[in-house]
Scaffold this motif. Sequence first.
Motif, PDB file in Angstrom:
ATOM      1  N   THR A   1       0.739  -1.188   0.142  1.00 14.00           N
ATOM      2  CA  THR A   1       0.128   0.282   0.037  1.00 14.00           C
ATOM      3  C   THR A   1       0.763   1.372  -0.113  1.00 14.00           C
ATOM      4  O   THR A   1       0.626   2.466  -0.593  1.00 14.00           O
ATOM      5  N   GLN A   2       2.089   1.195   0.867  1.00 19.28           N
ATOM      6  CA  GLN A   2       2.845   2.476   0.787  1.00 19.28           C
ATOM      7  C   GLN A   2       3.660   2.779  -0.409  1.00 19.28           C
ATOM      8  O   GLN A   2       3.669   3.661  -0.842  1.00 19.28           O
ATOM      9  N   TYR A   3       3.843   1.560  -1.017  1.00 22.57           N
ATOM     10  CA  TYR A   3       4.841   1.977  -2.312  1.00 22.57           C
ATOM     11  C   TYR A   3       3.824   2.235  -3.576  1.00 22.57           C
ATOM     12  O   TYR A   3       3.897   2.936  -4.299  1.00 22.57           O
ATOM     13  N   ALA A   4       2.663   1.793  -3.491  1.00 29.28           N
ATOM     14  CA  ALA A   4       1.227   2.237  -4.331  1.00 29.28           C
ATOM     15  C   ALA A   4       1.115   3.862  -4.076  1.00 29.28           C
ATOM     16  O   ALA A   4       0.936   4.221  -5.045  1.00 29.28           O
ATOM     17  N   LEU A   5       1.087   4.219  -2.755  1.00 30.92           N
ATOM     18  CA  LEU A   5       0.878   5.440  -2.467  1.00 30.92           C
ATOM     19  C   LEU A   5       2.149   6.356  -3.008  1.00 30.92           C
ATOM     20  O   LEU A   5       1.673   7.427  -3.916  1.00 30.92           O
TER      21      LEU A   5
END
Length: 424
Positions: free
Chosen positions: A362-366
């Motif tokens: 999720t953070q890398y997608a952010l």
Amino acid sequence: MLFLGFAAGLPLLLVFSTMSAWLRDMDVSRSAIGFFGWIGITYSVKVFWSPVVDRLKIPWLSEQLGQRRSWMLLGQLGVIAGVLGMAMTDPQSHLTLVAWLGLTVAFSSATQDVAIDAYRIEAVVREYQGAMSSMYILGYRVAMLVAGAGSLYIADFFSWSMAYAVMAALMLVGVVTVMLIAEPNGHTHEDADELEEALHHQLHLDDPHLRGLRWFVDAVVAPFVDFFKRNGRFALVILLFIGLFRLSDIVMGIMANPFYLDLGFSKTDIASIGKVFGFFMTIIGSFLGGLLVVRYGVFRPLIAGAVMVALTNMLFAQLSLIGPDITWLALVISADNLSGGFSNAVFVAYLSGLTNRAYTATQYALFSSVMTLPGKFVSGFSGVIVDANSYTFFFSYAALMGVPAILLAIYLWRRNLAEEPQRA
């Protein structure tokens, strides 16, 4: 990872520069082509459904293949369907349908990307993540060569419909890979569990009947809370820098192929020099970026990468004044791909250091969403700028858009230097 990287990289150009060349070859206006750049915004907002990919099971399919493989397969099937639809559609008479099919391809491709990132992180221990990433990038670049140069060659000798049909068939590489690999085992993280339990308590979600809200907090809220908790208010500066770093590069990218064609180069010229030769320059740039990160850390190479990207746009402006000169085309494209490979390698290293392994997907997608969203939005107006002024003005304007990234990179470097004694 080599084959999954290939499946991830293949759709990108089919809804970006390759599609812009196809539309221009079909006499679609440059202004309309520019607005097609907004399809790429789909990659920039994948953070909104990445928690769903991370945690929601697909009925029956997830039971058979597992969480990561099922979402990868679903994304790949969506890409194949969309690309085949584009192959059977005439943009001159059904331009709106082409736009919807392109959006389908972009959405499915972005979904696949989220699942592959999660798979890469969970499949092996931390010590092998570098090797996994390297093979993924290599497969991705090979796919971009195929979708770029390969599509142009096929279109030049056969037709654009044939080119897109072949690309749809090549996506079967990813499908076969997903069917052969094993589903990775999920990993638990005590710090993440503690954060989620604290959020449940603070939001009064201890009631078992609030299971849906608890899932939303764990999947969506917790990754963002973790990032801001670790970085404080400085997280806003980090996100601003991420959004601006590739702004100059992305804005000019949508107009590159129409620029070459309008300047007088053939599709074969573009494929031979712009894609094949550029591919190797990208690999060299990535290699140099990795070496300099090891030698000097990440911040000074970040500054160098931001400067290189901005200066490359000025070379494009110079080419627009010179005209269809093959030597200058080779020089400009070499510089563009060298700077792109260098800056991307350094930037991925920087983003990797920001990510908490407990919420990597999720953070890398952010981060990747913030990285591309501003550029994708502004690129939608690129055709309007060219039509209203000139290619020379447009590339000079794109170069100036890289100045804020340079200044922020210098600021981050100086801040890191000031914090080093405290960390020591």
